[in-house]
Design a protein around this motif. Structure first.
Motif, PDB file in Angstrom:
ATOM      1  N   UNK A   1     -26.366 -34.326 -33.457  1.00 22.89           N
ATOM      2  CA  UNK A   1     -25.650 -33.387 -34.321  1.00 22.89           C
ATOM      3  C   UNK A   1     -26.568 -32.414 -35.052  1.00 22.89           C
ATOM      4  N   UNK A   2     -27.802 -32.269 -34.587  1.00 23.52           N
ATOM      5  CA  UNK A   2     -28.712 -31.251 -35.104  1.00 23.52           C
ATOM      6  C   UNK A   2     -28.973 -30.233 -34.001  1.00 23.52           C
ATOM      7  N   UNK A   3     -28.962 -28.958 -34.377  1.00 24.73           N
ATOM      8  CA  UNK A   3     -29.189 -27.910 -33.389  1.00 24.73           C
ATOM      9  C   UNK A   3     -30.603 -28.016 -32.823  1.00 24.73           C
ATOM     10  N   UNK A   4     -30.720 -27.865 -31.518  1.00 21.15           N
ATOM     11  CA  UNK A   4     -32.032 -27.837 -30.875  1.00 21.15           C
ATOM     12  C   UNK A   4     -32.664 -26.477 -31.140  1.00 21.15           C
ATOM     13  N   UNK A   5     -33.941 -26.427 -31.516  1.00 18.80           N
ATOM     14  CA  UNK A   5     -34.580 -25.137 -31.813  1.00 18.80           C
ATOM     15  C   UNK A   5     -34.382 -24.130 -30.689  1.00 18.80           C
TER      16      UNK A   5
END
Length: 271
Positions: A21-25
């Motif tokens: 649930x964290x955006x990939x750079x």
């Protein structure tokens, strides 16, 4: 790898755009550039629990702006498939809002009385009673459909049984194997391409799994890109009898492919 003009993009969600649930750079910039360039795209997921609106909200919470009409789930693909097979049919459904909403919108009636199909999707709480009903309906002649073959899903405490595992239980009890609509079935890719009115020859599938994303893209006749931010590691690629056209460390490495070429035309995917 030969140059080819790319006019549409399909991409997996988990492991390509987000992880836990964290955006990939690079994912936010990638999506922004697709929008700015008016390039058609769909975000694909085998998860059938959530509606596109739910998923769009979850992605926004991760810092990614994806319109709900740009999200294609195994639930939507399943509902479209059944509508094309048997319009205005009936089904006994095990699943959550993502699946039941898609089935209703496809014109299907939900029932446990002699349904045309038993449709199995994901849910956080599989009910033994509903699984028993599914087994009895299939034994009585209902056709067995499952949204995807994934055996497990992630959770903070470890893997959870998912559609593929419960389907195996039902198959063991009935002797009937389901027809899986989601990845790696290329049917899901083709339904997504039809939604975009795109052609496989000028479309790319970007995924993080060799055994679902890449093989489904290949079998649908698409160009395939594997990113190494999800399930498949670089050392695992050679274990498969097929390979992607390109391997990238992450979605950020594809951003340059969307930049205008010096002559003003889009670049292909050659390296």
């Amino acid at each position: 790898m030969t140059e080819r003009r790319i006019e549409a993009w399909l991409m997996d969600m988990d492991g390509v755009l987000v992880k836990e649930e964290h955006a990939i750079p690079g994912a936010a910039q990638w999506l922004e550039l697709l929008t700015q360039r008016h390039l058609p795209f769909l975000v694909l997921t085998n998860n059938s629990m959530f509606t596109p609106r739910d998923l769009a909200a979850r992605l926004r919470a991760s810092g990614l702006d994806v319109p709900e009409q740009s999200i294609w789930t195994s639930a939507l693909a399943t509902a479209r498939f059944l509508h094309e097979q048997r319009p205005n049919g009936s089904a006994f459904v095990i699943g959550e809002a993502g699946l039941t909403t898609a089935m209703h919108e496809a014109g299907y009636t939900m029932t446990d009385r002699n349904p045309d199909y038993v449709v199995l999707g994901e849910t956080r709480t599989y009910s033994f009673e509903r699984i028993t009903t599914a087994i009895r309906l299939i034994a009585a002649g209902s056709r067995f459909i499952a949204t995807n073959p994934d055996p497990t899903g992630p959770s903070p405490d470890g893997p959870l049984p998912a559609t593929g595992s419960v389907a195996a239980l039902i198959t063991r009890a009935t002797g009937a194997a389901p027809y899986y609509v989601g990845k790696p079935n290329p049917l899901m890719m083709r339904s997504a391409l039809n939604t975009l009115q795109a052609h496989s020859e000028t479309a790319v599938m970007v995924g993080d799994r060799m055994d679902t994303d890449v093989v489904a893209g290949l079998e649908a006749g698409m160009h395939t890109v594997l990113v190494l931010t999800g399930s498949t590691a670089a050392h695992d690629i050679d274990r498969f009898p097929y390979g992607p056209a390109r391997v990238a460390d992450s979605i950020a490495d594809l951003i340059d492919d969307l930049d205008p070429a010096p002559d003003g035309h889009d670049k292909g995917m050659g390296r």
